[in-house]
Design an enzyme around this catalytic site. Structure first.
Site, short mmCIF file in Angstrom:
data_model
loop_
_atom_site.label_atom_id
_atom_site.label_comp_id
_atom_site.label_asym_id
_atom_site.label_seq_id
_atom_site.Cartn_x
_atom_site.Cartn_y
_atom_site.Cartn_z
N SER A 449 2.83 2.58 -7.59
CA SER A 449 2.93 1.56 -8.36
C SER A 449 2.02 0.25 -7.85
CB SER A 449 4.67 0.99 -8.17
OG SER A 449 4.74 0.67 -6.69
N ASP A 450 2.13 0.05 -6.43
CA ASP A 450 1.38 -1.20 -5.96
C ASP A 450 -0.05 -0.68 -6.17
OD1 ASP A 450 1.44 0.75 -3.99
OD2 ASP A 450 1.99 -0.65 -2.51
N CYS A 451 -0.64 0.30 -6.03
CA CYS A 451 -1.97 0.60 -6.12
C CYS A 451 -2.52 0.43 -7.92
CB CYS A 451 -2.50 2.25 -5.83
SG CYS A 451 -2.17 2.34 -4.19
N GLU A 454 -2.45 -3.51 -8.08
CA GLU A 454 -3.48 -4.08 -7.59
C GLU A 454 -4.85 -3.91 -8.10
OE1 GLU A 454 -3.01 -6.64 -5.34
OE2 GLU A 454 -1.18 -5.96 -4.41
#
Length: 728
Positions: A449-451, A454
């Site tokens: 998710s965070d990759c 970002e």
């Protein structure tokens, strides 16, 4: 001088190593002959990493202002960027990865080439505890039975003799910890494959669980992705009692890893040691529920007819083949890759196409460095680092300087190439991934998710800057919309931690499954969990997307952001105002991300009690020298613990959080910036100081690019807000 050098352990010629990469970020190390080396020059990154004499750093300068420091750091980082746009690095720390690589090759009869063996020995020797000579779960851990046993065995299998001082010292420590009989579950499994332990002493992981209805909360398809990926082949291996043919070296090892009073090996009743684990290893003890389940399942394994085993073998192996298809044979990470390699050799044989494809991939997780060669936590951090670099160069003001446009272009194009363009095969128990990004490479195949968030933000930044107008069409708006859809699907909107974002997929089952956690050395591994950092990054991606694409699902995105912000606020510690970090160390890391996310929705020190408390927490932890320091122990104890000294990366995290949080007093921020500049070398480099990352609360892992990325961001943000007056 490294410990291995003092002992005279053989090492290879650093000038003959080459790191080869592909456009999709694959990294593989190769040891050339002198003749071959003449035709393939070393990259500046390899020269830097291996500390060769011909590495040319940027010219030394006296650095006096924050923006000059950011620029100088960027100049150094430029030398470490690969032509593919990635920043290769040794993503190391865990000390339980190499055992799988070595066992899979030993079981399969694959000879590990001598240069690799020498450097793997060096790395393990150089990571030994300086006092007792053992090893822990990770490189800065105390010595544990698990770490000491498996690394001792690896050294012996790689060729170090039993009477070598390193082995003799480690063996003494292993015996003081109770011997190999007390290694945790994963250790017992690896030893059983090597015929150094017997399968009746390993708690069961029957693959029949995969045949249960998916509607049941206990179905493995509902477990955390890493856990189900490991226990699928581990269940196959243990159910089939797969083991090596005993040879003289293994026979000798049987006499070395157990206490003299426990020998001879044939006298040990391994069935009595299923739950016998050294206390120092037992981070997450068994529950009564797990012990009861293990008892029942062990009785079932003794009863299971062969036709049932044959039936479930086929069913389990079909799922393993799906993992191969979805990950280009990389598998999610080295542990399940190694177990899968053993399974395929057993089930299909060494001459099968699938086994050959695994052999072609097995070195993707090996990474060389000055201490030697090790198996990384995954096949790299390529997407993660590239997305951060692009963003932080924009946020620091470096994107406005033509000198850095080529760096940004390279990483931008890598991110474009790394987006998933197809979903997983049906029946993989995987969510929709088309449009998402991974942590490392597209070939590795797992959404994070965070990759995703970002990378999405980085790409939008480039597409909307006039200097990069020619790159707009390299990715379609529809692809960005797909990324948002994947992100929205990962948000937890059920009964647990409403509004939060998990790492790989939304929570699929009850947290009560943690009572069946069999690993003993890790916590929170049975199901997905909510993470403050993943939620923060998802907010950053979604708010930035909404700014530039206000007409795409505005109500849905606005609702998702609102829910996430409420979760972030609710996750703040009620007493001290901090946030616990699950992927970085620890409260400093999570607090930085939380304050940045809150900043994107207009919350700051003046108008938000949450932001005020978060900033005040950071200020309360500042040391007299102006820096911040937090130890890995904070992750384990769930309380803030200072390290030995101020650290550059932690100081950068705190400064970023304070600036974006709108902390009203410039002076503590200026002191933090001053420390960053004082620690910077005249060439622009910052040296590694301490491990920055963590996973599963108990295992430290290094992010080598952080020492450049976050100081550059902090220095640039300071310059943007407070100007560029000389500080040092």
């Amino acid at each position: 001088m490294y410990y291995s050098d003092k002992l005279g352990i053989p090492k290879t010629d650093p000038s003959l190593w080459r790191l080869r990469t592909t456009e999709l970020g694959r990294e593989t190390w190769h040891y050339l002959t002198p003749q071959e080396a003449e035709h393939e020059p070393q990259t500046s990154y390899v020269k830097y990493l291996l500390q060769t004499k011909d590495f040319q750093a940027p010219a030394e300068e006296k650095i006096t202002s924050p923006f000059h420091a950011a620029e100088k750091g960027a100049q150094f980082l430029e030398l470490l960027q690969d032509e593919s746009g990635i920043f290769p690095c040794q993503y190391k720390g865990p000390m339980f990865m190499t055992i799988g690589y070595v066992v899979a090759n030993y079981y399969s009869g694959n000879e590990i080439p001598e240069p690799y063996r020498h450097e793997m020995i060096r790395y393990i020797v150089n990571s030994a505890h300086p006092v007792d000579g053992g090893w822990g779960l990770h490189s800065i851990d105390k010595s544990t039975c698990f770490g000491t046993a498996i690394n001792y065995i690896v050294l012996r299998l790689l060729g170090l003799e039993a009477d070598h001082p390193v082995c003799a010292k480690a063996r003494k420590t292993l015996h003081s910890l109770g011997g190999a009989i007390k290694v945790p579950h994963w250790g017992k499994a690896w030893l059983s494959i090597l015929s150094l332990y017997e399968w009746e002493g390993v708690n069961p992981a029957p693959p029949e669980l995969w045949a249960l209805p998916y509607s049941l909360p206990i179905h493995p398809g509902r477990w955390w992705v890493h856990t189900r990926a490991i226990y699928l082949p581990l269940g196959f291996v243990s159910s089939n009692r797969i083991h090596c043919k005993l040879d003289p070296l293994l026979e000798q090892l049987r006499t070395e890893i157990y206490l003299p009073r426990q020998l001879p090996y044939t006298s040990i009743d391994f069935s009595q040691h299923r739950n016998d684990v050294c206390g120092i290893d037992l981070y997450y003890p068994h529950t009564k529920v797990l012990n009861m389940a293990n008892y029942v399942l062990s009785k079932y394994e003794g009863w299971r007819p062969k036709w049932v085993l044959d039936w479930i073998n086929k069913r389990a192996y079909d799922l393993i083949l799906k993992e191969y298809h979805n990950t280009e044979y990389l598998c999610i990470a080295p542990v399940n890759f190694a177990f899968n390699m053993v399974v395929t050799h057993f089930y299909e044989g060494p001459k099968s196409e699938n086994f050959a494809k695994l052999q072609a991939r097995m070195n993707d997780v090996l990474f060389h460095g000055p201490q030697g060669m090790t198996v990384m936590g995954t096949n790299g951090v390529q997407v993660w680092d590239a997305a951060f670099m692009v963003q932080y160069f924009f946020m620091a003001g470096l994107a406005d300087l033509p000198r850095y446009h080529d760096m940004i272009r390279k990483s931008y194009m890598f991110l474009v190439r790394s987006q998933f363009t197809e979903d997983c095969v049906d029946g993989s128990f995987r969510d929709k991934r088309k449009g998402a990004w991974p942590f490392s490479t597209k070939e590795q195949g797992y959404t994070v998710s965070d990759c995703t968030a970002e990378a999405l933000k980085a790409i939008i930044m480039v597409r909307n800057h006039p200097a990069f107008a020619d790159l707009v069409d390299e990715i379609k708006e529809e692809d960005l919309f797909n990324a948002v859809d994947v992100l929205l699907n990962i948000q937890n909107v059920g009964n647990f931690e409403f509004g939060s974002f998990s790492a790989y997929e939304k929570i699929r089952s009850t947290l009560l499954l943690e009572k069946l956690n069999p690993a003993e050395v890790f916590n929170n591994i049975m199901v997905e969990y909510p993470y403050v950092e993943c939620t923060d990054s998802s907010v950053l991606g979604l708010t930035f997307f909404a700014k530039y694409y206000p007409n795409h699902k505005p109500e849905v995105i606005s609702t998702a952001i609102e829910r996430a912000i409420k979760y972030i606020i609710s996750a703040q510690d009620e007493i001290d105002g901090s946030w616990y970090g699950a992927w970085g160390i620890c409260y400093t890391y999570a607090s930085m991300f939380a304050l940045e996310a809150l900043n994107t929705v207009g919350l700051n020190y003046e108008n938000s009690a949450t932001v005020k408390r978060g900033c005040d927490f950071l200020i309360s932890k500042q040391l007299p020298d102006g820096g911040w320091s937090e130890s890995m122990k904070a992750c384990e104890t769930h309380s803030y613990v200072n390290g030995d000294k101020s650290y550059v990366v932690q100081t950068a995290w705190a400064v970023i959080g304070l600036i974006l949080g709108g902390y009203p007093d410039q002076e503590p921020i200026r002191k933090g910036i001053q420390l960053l500049m004082q620690r910077q070398l005249p060439t622009g480099e910052w040296k590694f100081e301490e491990v920055e990352g963590v996973f599963n609360h108990s295992c430290a892992i290094e992010y080598p690019s952080y020492k450049f990325l976050f100081p550059i961001k902090a220095l640039g943000l300071y310059h943007q807000k407070f100007g560029n007056e000389p500080i040092v």
